[in-house]
Design an enzyme around this catalytic site. Structure first.
Site, PDB file in Angstrom:
ATOM      1  CD  GLU A   1     -37.424 -19.416 -97.037  1.00 18.42           C
ATOM      2  OE1 GLU A   1     -37.438 -20.589 -96.640  1.00 18.42           O
ATOM      3  OE2 GLU A   1     -36.523 -18.939 -97.765  1.00 18.42           O
TER       4      GLU A   1
ATOM      5  CB  CYS B   1     -32.819 -23.823 -94.173  1.00 21.16           C
ATOM      6  SG  CYS B   1     -32.359 -22.083 -94.074  1.00 21.16           S
TER       7      CYS B   1
ATOM      8  CB  CYS C   1     -35.270 -19.407 -93.552  1.00 15.82           C
ATOM      9  SG  CYS C   1     -34.240 -18.959 -94.972  1.00 15.82           S
TER      10      CYS C   1
ATOM     11  CB  THR D   1     -20.557 -35.925-129.893  1.00 20.86           C
ATOM     12  OG1 THR D   1     -21.586 -36.904-130.063  1.00 20.86           O
ATOM     13  CG2 THR D   1     -21.129 -34.550-130.205  1.00 20.86           C
TER      14      THR D   1
ATOM     15  CG  LEU E   1     -20.299 -29.033-125.418  1.00 23.34           C
ATOM     16  CD1 LEU E   1     -19.780 -30.055-124.409  1.00 23.34           C
ATOM     17  CD2 LEU E   1     -21.538 -29.567-126.116  1.00 23.34           C
TER      18      LEU E   1
END
Length: 352
Positions: free
Chosen positions: A53, A76, A85, A197, A205
């Site tokens: 905003e 907020c 905001c 795994t 990853l």
């Protein structure tokens, strides 16, 4: 007016796309003057940066006076790393604010809308609500439940095998599907695998895409009682390990035992991750971890890459354990079916 409001909210959604602000929400805003002329845009980049905003109001300058602000999430009204905001909106002289969805965060939860209305600003909610939800579903899930949104990702043959009987699985899916999976990984705050795994595949990853410069997702390991070598690739960077027992590893180890099963308490684990700001969690393997999460109704979203290939026999399935009776079926809702190279990507949401 309804058509214009919808188009302008779509523009606000577009302003938010491409940003990774978690644990803050993904928010976009536009300031519209006169008959549908956008004079300011903003998308929130991350904690400590100006909110959408404020960015849109700054770009619009004096043109914000008497204009309409479209924003994907309730502004907020509290002090955090940035000022409220609502104060900026009121000071700018905005006449009307159109909000797609109210903010489920307990620090906001209607207070922003109330502050705007008390100042005399016209407020409308619900325009583009589903677009705003789709923009950042993990945020709404995490703020509502305290847990990250769990996405289970699986690559399998057309007849349902994720690996051969000897444990080999590279590569079941196509190059195109694997690239798409890395795009999916790039949108996540953390990527999780089980110890099996980790031991079998030694995955890094990480997001491996040409030109990728975004933050890498946090690697998370769910361990058991088996020893884990400290030489695994994930330990070359900051990793988080959940275990039912103490482990000596070059990572942060969080002990969360499930007293009933001598395994990790999955509910507590997800609450801890949520408290740490993990909004979107991608689970990539293996079948034991997938089964445990599924049994506890902790899978919120699924992505299955069905390869254009047949195993022609039984290897390892998506879940371990027995499928005892048709009554054990749990129906899901398909949310997307797309061709990726020669393969098919199926998105679904779990129905408890």
């Amino acid at each position: 007016m309804e058509r214009v409001d919808g188009e302008m909210m779509t523009a606000a959604v577009a302003a938010a796309k491409g940003h990774r602000p978690h644990p803050n929400p993904r928010v976009g805003a536009v300031v519209v003057a006169g008959q549908g002329r956008i004079v300011g845009r903003g998308g929130h980049v991350g904690p400590g940066n100006a909110h959408a905003e404020v960015l849109a109001l700054t770009e619009s300058g004096a043109l914000a006076q008497g204009s309409t602000l479209y924003v994907t999430l309730e502004p907020c009204a509290h002090f955090g790393k940035t000022p409220p905001c609502t104060d900026a909106i009121i000071a700018a002289g905005i006449a009307r604010v159109v909000v797609a969805r109210e903010d489920p965060d307990s620090r906001v939860a209607g207070r922003g809308l109330d502050a705007l209305r008390r100042s005399g600003i016209e407020v409308e909610t619900g325009v583009g609500s589903e677009e705003a939800l789709a923009l950042d579903p993990g945020y709404f899930h995490q703020r509502t439940t305290g847990r990250p949104r769990v996405t289970l990702k699986v690559a399998m043959t057309l007849d349902g095998q994720i690996a051969a009987a000897d444990g080999t699985s590279r590569w079941i899916s196509s190059v195109e599907a694997r690239r798409d999976a890395h795009q999916l990984r790039s949108s996540q705050d953390a990527v999780m695998v089980g110890a099996g795994t980790l031991l079998a595949d030694d995955p890094a990853l990480t997001v491996r895409l040409d030109g990728f410069e975004g933050p890498q997702p946090l690697p998370v390991i769910v361990a058991g009682h088996r020893p884990i070598p400290s030489s695994r690739l994930v330990f070359e960077r900051t990793a988080l390990v959940f275990s039912p027992v103490e482990l000596d590893l070059p990572a942060e180890v969080v002990v969360v035992p499930d007293a009933k099963r001598e395994k990790v308490d999955l509910h507590k684990m997800l609450q801890i991750l949520g408290n740490r700001g993990v909004v979107d969690l991608l689970v990539e393997g293996g079948s034991s971890l997938a089964s445990a999460l599924w049994e506890e109704c902790l899978v919120d979203h699924g992505v299955v890459y069905a390869a254009a290939a047949l195993a022609g026999g039984s290897g390892r399935g998506m879940f371990d354990g027995a499928f005892r009776t048709v009554g054990d079926l749990r129906r899901v809702r398909f949310t997307g079916i797309d061709q990726v190279g020669p393969d098919i990507r199926i998105d679904f949401e779990g129905v408890a």
